[in-house]
Design an enzyme around this catalytic site. Structure first.
Site, PDB file in Angstrom:
ATOM      1  N   ASP A 273      -3.864  -6.892  15.255  1.00 50.26           N
ATOM      2  CA  ASP A 273      -3.006  -5.717  15.408  1.00 50.26           C
ATOM      3  C   ASP A 273      -3.333  -4.926  16.676  1.00 50.26           C
ATOM      4  O   ASP A 273      -2.590  -4.014  17.053  1.00 50.26           O
ATOM      5  CB  ASP A 273      -3.049  -4.809  14.173  1.00 50.26           C
ATOM      6  CG  ASP A 273      -4.446  -4.438  13.742  1.00 50.26           C
ATOM      7  OD1 ASP A 273      -5.399  -4.683  14.510  1.00 50.26           O
ATOM      8  OD2 ASP A 273      -4.601  -3.894  12.635  1.00 50.26           O
TER       9      ASP A 273
ATOM     10  N   LYS B 221       1.626   1.968   7.491  1.00 48.05           N
ATOM     11  CA  LYS B 221       1.856   1.168   8.687  1.00 48.05           C
ATOM     12  C   LYS B 221       2.775   1.861   9.671  1.00 48.05           C
ATOM     13  O   LYS B 221       3.533   2.773   9.323  1.00 48.05           O
ATOM     14  CB  LYS B 221       2.446  -0.194   8.302  1.00 48.05           C
ATOM     15  CG  LYS B 221       1.457  -1.114   7.611  1.00 48.05           C
ATOM     16  CD  LYS B 221       0.226  -1.400   8.477  1.00 48.05           C
ATOM     17  CE  LYS B 221       0.545  -2.239   9.696  1.00 48.05           C
ATOM     18  NZ  LYS B 221      -0.641  -2.444  10.568  1.00 48.05           N
TER      19      LYS B 221
ATOM     20  N   HIS C 210      -1.731   1.510  16.122  1.00 48.20           N
ATOM     21  CA  HIS C 210      -2.131   0.365  16.960  1.00 48.20           C
ATOM     22  C   HIS C 210      -1.168   0.176  18.126  1.00 48.20           C
ATOM     23  O   HIS C 210      -0.678  -0.931  18.386  1.00 48.20           O
ATOM     24  CB  HIS C 210      -2.221  -0.900  16.101  1.00 48.20           C
ATOM     25  CG  HIS C 210      -3.226  -0.815  14.996  1.00 48.20           C
ATOM     26  ND1 HIS C 210      -4.584  -0.807  15.226  1.00 48.20           N
ATOM     27  CD2 HIS C 210      -3.073  -0.716  13.647  1.00 48.20           C
ATOM     28  CE1 HIS C 210      -5.219  -0.719  14.077  1.00 48.20           C
ATOM     29  NE2 HIS C 210      -4.332  -0.654  13.103  1.00 48.20           N
TER      30      HIS C 210
ATOM     31  N   ARG D 147       0.815  -1.206   0.000  1.00 51.25           N
ATOM     32  CA  ARG D 147       0.000   0.000   0.000  1.00 51.25           C
ATOM     33  C   ARG D 147       0.856   1.266   0.000  1.00 51.25           C
ATOM     34  O   ARG D 147       2.025   1.259   0.386  1.00 51.25           O
ATOM     35  CB  ARG D 147      -0.922   0.025   1.222  1.00 51.25           C
ATOM     36  CG  ARG D 147      -2.059  -0.948   1.171  1.00 51.25           C
ATOM     37  CD  ARG D 147      -2.858  -0.979   2.474  1.00 51.25           C
ATOM     38  NE  ARG D 147      -2.085  -1.582   3.565  1.00 51.25           N
ATOM     39  CZ  ARG D 147      -2.539  -1.719   4.809  1.00 51.25           C
ATOM     40  NH1 ARG D 147      -3.736  -1.268   5.130  1.00 51.25           N
ATOM     41  NH2 ARG D 147      -1.800  -2.299   5.734  1.00 51.25           N
TER      42      ARG D 147
ATOM     43  N   GLU E 206      -6.277   5.000  13.158  1.00 51.50           N
ATOM     44  CA  GLU E 206      -7.342   4.190  13.764  1.00 51.50           C
ATOM     45  C   GLU E 206      -8.015   4.857  14.958  1.00 51.50           C
ATOM     46  O   GLU E 206      -9.053   4.385  15.427  1.00 51.50           O
ATOM     47  CB  GLU E 206      -6.785   2.817  14.190  1.00 51.50           C
ATOM     48  CG  GLU E 206      -5.900   2.827  15.420  1.00 51.50           C
ATOM     49  CD  GLU E 206      -4.467   3.292  15.152  1.00 51.50           C
ATOM     50  OE1 GLU E 206      -3.686   3.340  16.120  1.00 51.50           O
ATOM     51  OE2 GLU E 206      -4.133   3.597  13.990  1.00 51.50           O
TER      52      GLU E 206
ATOM     53  N   TYR F 257      -1.359   4.433  10.523  1.00 57.79           N
ATOM     54  CA  TYR F 257      -1.890   3.431  11.443  1.00 57.79           C
ATOM     55  C   TYR F 257      -0.801   3.127  12.461  1.00 57.79           C
ATOM     56  O   TYR F 257       0.361   2.913  12.095  1.00 57.79           O
ATOM     57  CB  TYR F 257      -2.278   2.158  10.694  1.00 57.79           C
ATOM     58  CG  TYR F 257      -3.494   2.312   9.810  1.00 57.79           C
ATOM     59  CD1 TYR F 257      -4.750   2.546  10.355  1.00 57.79           C
ATOM     60  CD2 TYR F 257      -3.385   2.237   8.421  1.00 57.79           C
ATOM     61  CE1 TYR F 257      -5.862   2.706   9.543  1.00 57.79           C
ATOM     62  CE2 TYR F 257      -4.488   2.388   7.605  1.00 57.79           C
ATOM     63  CZ  TYR F 257      -5.732   2.630   8.177  1.00 57.79           C
ATOM     64  OH  TYR F 257      -6.832   2.788   7.369  1.00 57.79           O
TER      65      TYR F 257
ATOM     66  N   LEU G 229     -13.296  -4.574  18.248  1.00 64.08           N
ATOM     67  CA  LEU G 229     -12.534  -3.326  18.344  1.00 64.08           C
ATOM     68  C   LEU G 229     -12.977  -2.526  19.555  1.00 64.08           C
ATOM     69  O   LEU G 229     -14.164  -2.261  19.743  1.00 64.08           O
ATOM     70  CB  LEU G 229     -12.735  -2.466  17.085  1.00 64.08           C
ATOM     71  CG  LEU G 229     -12.100  -1.074  17.139  1.00 64.08           C
ATOM     72  CD1 LEU G 229     -10.578  -1.181  17.104  1.00 64.08           C
ATOM     73  CD2 LEU G 229     -12.602  -0.199  15.998  1.00 64.08           C
TER      74      LEU G 229
END
Length: 351
Positions: free
Chosen positions: A269, A75, A96, A15, A118, A94, A239
């Site tokens: 994740d 990421k 996490h 990505r 997120e 992102y 989540l």
């Protein structure tokens, strides 16, 4: 504002944070955009696609990080990216971090501002930057699970939808949100018998409306245990914003599953909602435990990078524009997304 888009370096991660057309919009608004060479290739976009729209190409990651104030990537940073981040950077990706305490402390030590896609949250509780990847991960979970159930892959040899004179395959989904809801739609469309667990009655109503082969249940522990034992494919999609996912399925529950069954935990994740899951990647995506195939890839949408990059760019662009225009005066949704600032953990869930 100078915005940098680096090439992702996690295994098999194809990505890119912005496709060419989205990056060009930042230039229209007066910002400079720097792109690491070949960052878009695995998503199907050449360097020339970016360059012809005014994006400035740089040869390597070191030059990219040195050129930009905002680092917009997909990421969370890993070595050697962490060594390139400086205190004056704004990292937007992102993250996490609830499942990554060592990375959390490392970002604190750098002293930058880190905003997690997120955890950007609207006033109605929606997560606009997580939603597009949840859509994809939910759909992928069923596609991948279907393949892993084939006997050459070690599965029990079940066709999820079945055919006349056979039983339907059984899919159990933990969580009926964006990821779980998309998984339910895919599994139901294949003709499987689908059971989804969620606490929210409105979500349960919507899930039931998918089709007569979808049952929505409240996540009582005994109900989950009973259904998990019968599952051909178990999908975790729980989540809790910014926090580690709670374990809804124990190792003992997994021991009672039939050999050749498959577990895919989308919430891996965030620590995972199934006790036996641990992170994997697309180079070694699965492992077997108690006779059950486990799939724990932490960047599932990275397997369909063109679709994922297009979807992410559409959602990300408005927030990235706002961040570039007003980096010191963030709106409530962006402020909610701030995980770390100037060496301090600021997100309530992380604290």
């Amino acid at each position: 504002m100078r915005i940098g888009i680096p090439k992702e370096i996690k295994p098999k991660e194809g990505r890119v944070a912005l496709i060419p057309e989205a990056a060009a919009q930042l230039i229209v608004h007066g910002h400079e955009v720097f792109m690491e060479s070949s960052a878009g290739l695995l998503s199907g976009y050449s360097d020339a696609d970016y360059e012809q729209l005014g994006i400035k190409l740089v040869a390597d990651a070191k030059s990219l990080y040195a050129s930009a104030k905002i680092i917009a990537k997909v990421k969370e940073p890993i070595e050697p990216e962490l060594g390139l981040l400086q205190a004056d950077h704004i990292l937007f990706s992102y993250l996490h971090l609830a499942a990554l305490p060592e990375l959390t402390q490392r970002l604190c030590s750098i002293g930058l501002k880190a905003i997690g896609f997120e955890t950007v949250e609207l006033s109605n509780g929606l997560l606009p930057l997580l939603a597009p990847m949840s859509d994809i991960a939910g759909r992928l979970a069923v596609q991948i699970g279907t393949h892993l159930l084939h006997s050459p892959m070690g599965g029990k040899g079940v066709l999820l939808g079945g055919v006349p004179a056979t039983e339907r395959g059984k899919v159990v989904i933990l969580g009926g949100g964006m990821a779980g809801g998309n998984a339910a739609k895919m599994a139901a469309g294949l003709g499987a018998e689908v059971i989804v667990f969620d606490r929210n009655r409105d979500k349960m109503t919507a899930l039931r409306a998918i089709g007569d082969n979808v049952t929505a249940l409240y996540p009582h522990q005994a109900s989950i245990q009973q259904c998990v034992k019968q599952a051909d494919l178990l999908i975790g999609a729980v989540l809790v914003v910014g926090e580690k996912a709670p374990h809804l399925v124990t190792e003992e529950d997994v021991r009672l599953m039939q050999a050749g069954s498959v577990i895919i935990d989308i919430s891996v994740d965030q620590g995972g909602c199934i006790e036996t899951i641990h992170p994997t990647n697309y180079e070694q995506p699965t492992y077997e435990l108690h006779g059950v195939t486990h799939f724990g890839v932490t960047n599932m949408p990275g397997g369909v990078p063109r679709t994922a990059s297009q979807s992410l760019s559409a959602s990300l662009l408005p927030f990235l524009l706002e961040l570039a225009d007003h980096p010191d005066n963030l709106s409530a949704p962006l402020q909610a997304g701030v995980n770390i600032d100037a060496g301090e953990i600021v997100h309530p869930a992380l604290r």
